[in-house]
Design a protein around this motif. Structure first.
Motif, PDB file in Angstrom:
ATOM      1  N   PRO A 117       0.780  -1.248   0.000  1.00 35.86           N
ATOM      2  CA  PRO A 117       0.000   0.000   0.000  1.00 35.86           C
ATOM      3  C   PRO A 117       0.808   1.292   0.000  1.00 35.86           C
ATOM      4  N   PRO A 118       1.911   1.415   0.774  1.00 37.11           N
ATOM      5  CA  PRO A 118       2.635   2.696   0.750  1.00 37.11           C
ATOM      6  C   PRO A 118       3.216   3.061  -0.615  1.00 37.11           C
ATOM      7  N   VAL A 119       3.487   2.056  -1.458  1.00 41.23           N
ATOM      8  CA  VAL A 119       4.094   2.338  -2.767  1.00 41.23           C
ATOM      9  C   VAL A 119       3.071   2.216  -3.900  1.00 41.23           C
ATOM     10  N   PHE A 120       1.783   2.241  -3.567  1.00 44.40           N
ATOM     11  CA  PHE A 120       0.745   2.203  -4.598  1.00 44.40           C
ATOM     12  C   PHE A 120       1.009   3.183  -5.747  1.00 44.40           C
ATOM     13  N   PRO A 121       1.288   4.459  -5.461  1.00 47.31           N
ATOM     14  CA  PRO A 121       1.463   5.401  -6.580  1.00 47.31           C
ATOM     15  C   PRO A 121       2.615   5.031  -7.503  1.00 47.31           C
ATOM     16  N   PHE A 122       3.695   4.524  -6.944  1.00 49.17           N
ATOM     17  CA  PHE A 122       4.864   4.172  -7.753  1.00 49.17           C
ATOM     18  C   PHE A 122       4.565   2.968  -8.650  1.00 49.17           C
ATOM     19  N   VAL A 123       3.939   1.937  -8.069  1.00 54.61           N
ATOM     20  CA  VAL A 123       3.615   0.731  -8.835  1.00 54.61           C
ATOM     21  C   VAL A 123       2.557   1.054  -9.891  1.00 54.61           C
ATOM     22  N   ARG A 124       1.579   1.850  -9.510  1.00 51.37           N
ATOM     23  CA  ARG A 124       0.506   2.226 -10.436  1.00 51.37           C
ATOM     24  C   ARG A 124       1.069   2.976 -11.644  1.00 51.37           C
ATOM     25  N   ALA A 125       2.000   3.880 -11.383  1.00 50.07           N
ATOM     26  CA  ALA A 125       2.579   4.656 -12.482  1.00 50.07           C
ATOM     27  C   ALA A 125       3.403   3.774 -13.416  1.00 50.07           C
ATOM     28  N   GLU A 126       4.116   2.798 -12.866  1.00 49.86           N
ATOM     29  CA  GLU A 126       4.979   1.964 -13.713  1.00 49.86           C
ATOM     30  C   GLU A 126       4.184   0.985 -14.563  1.00 49.86           C
TER      31      GLU A 126
END
Length: 407
Positions: free
Chosen positions: A37-46
């Motif tokens: 969950p804390p890295v949702f934005p990073f994974v979503r963008a990639e």
């Protein structure tokens, strides 16, 4: 120095080693639970995926954990809890390493499914080891340190992973978490002699009448089933405060984001440190049910005024502090209540079964509280959280009462 003094020191040293190693594993497990969950934005963008798809990955993790935690408990009772625990840590580390290397989103999802499988071993193995390997007089304190270690893992994970992901990328953040699992597994293998041995053999040595490690019937007993419900209600309290507390306070009384965040942070911090006080208290009383009843009542009742009165900042934070403190105090007694209804040789499967209540509550409570927020009734979120705490009181009373009745 007398032989008694030497034995006491040796026992204390062994207890501290067991508690420290098991606590380290629990600390790592909570980091792994929150890894994505804390890295949702990073994974979503990639990968170009939606938050719904990311949520599905988290759901798969929890569903696998819920379905397989009780079988993992049987494996712990049948074999060696240390071996199972090390296996879970290694599988968890390998799963996060696979996620870090995933070229496509599907492979990342499969990696987190494997991480969910690894997560099934921690509660049954941890509680079997603490119950079987720690001196009886220190078991309640062992439970409190075990819970505290998990709380600390939960507290540091979001900020730590975001910092790592921002500086080096989310893949490096996952690899750092994987490395921590390898370190914990290595520590248990190198320094875990007191954890060695088969749980069934130790149970038989302690009690010749211990049930078969493959017997499911203990899970169908009334006290054990009620403790499953107890854990579900406690999980719902956590969901209400941690997941929806901030937005509910903002929507209810127009509290600023900083005030709402401060109130929930105080709740969580006091909960974590109150666990240690709860362990001290549980070691000095056999009435763990009374500790739980008083704590549940105080924690729940402290929330009620917040739902109906527009309090100033001091009173709001003060009531959240009271609720959080008593929520933490009950945690070691909660585990001692489960231990009291567990026959020798069944710690793995019973704790594996009742702690599945965390997963069930984590699946049921979020959409219920989310619906309340969507319906424009934030007060019902706070009242609902309080009622979950208060509803656990009759569950504890009936559980303890049924245990005291003659067969």
């Amino acid at each position: 120095m007398t032989p008694t003094t030497i034995d006491a020191r040796a026992s204390r040293s062994t207890d501290f080693r067991v508690i420290g190693l098991v606590g380290l594993a629990h600390f790592v497990s909570h980091i792994y639970i929150l890894a994505l969950p804390p890295v949702f934005p990073f994974v979503r963008a990639e990968f170009g995926v939606s938050y719904t798809e990311l949520g599905f990955v988290v759901a798969v993790f929890n569903i696998i954990s819920a379905l397989l935690q009780t079988p993992a408990g049987f494996l712990v009772d049948r074999t060696s809890a240390r071996t199972v625990l090390v296996g879970g840590l290694l599988l968890g580390a390998a799963s996060l390493a696979l996620a870090a290397a995933a070229p496509v989103f599907l492979l990342l999802g499969l990696a987190f499914a494997a991480l969910g499988l690894a997560n099934t071993v921690y509660h049954p193995a941890d509680y079997a080891l603490l119950s079987n390997r720690v001196s009886p007089g220190r078991v309640s304190q062992a439970f409190s340190i075990h819970i505290f270690a998990g709380f600390i893992g939960t507290a540091i994970t979001p900020a730590t992973l975001v910092i790592l992901a921002s500086a080096y990328g989310w893949r490096i953040a996952f690899l750092a978490a994987a490395l921590l699992g390898l370190v914990a597994a290595a520590a248990i293998m190198m320094f875990g002699e007191p954890l060695a041995g088969r749980e069934a053999a130790r149970a038989k040595a302690a009690d010749a009448s211990a049930p078969s490690a493959g017997d499911w019937r203990v899970l169908a007993t009334w006290p054990v089933v009620l403790n499953l419900l107890f854990f579900m209600l406690i999980a719902s309290v956590s969901v209400g405060t941690q997941n929806y507390g901030i937005v509910a306070l903002e929507a209810l009384w127009g509290a600023s984001l900083s005030l709402a965040t401060s109130a929930i942070t105080v709740y969580l911090v006091l909960s974590a440190f109150a666990v240690l006080a709860g362990g001290w208290l549980a070691a000095r009383t056999s009435r763990h049910d009374m500790v739980a009843l008083i704590g549940l009542a105080a924690s729940g009742l402290a929330l009620i005024p917040i739902a109906f009165i527009d309090l100033n900042a001091t009173l709001l934070i003060g009531l959240m502090a009271v609720s959080g403190f008593f929520n933490g105090v009950i945690q070691p007694s909660r585990d001692m209540i489960v231990r009291a209804v567990t026959p020798p040789g069944a710690f793995g499967r019973v704790f594996g079964f009742v702690t599945t209540g965390f997963n069930i509550g984590g699946v049921i409570a979020p959409p219920v509280f989310g619906y309340m927020m969507d319906a424009g009734t934030p007060a019902s979120v706070i009242v609902g959280t309080a009622l979950c705490s208060l509803a656990a009181i009759p569950v504890v009373l009936i559980s303890v009462g049924s245990r005291r009745k003659p067969a």
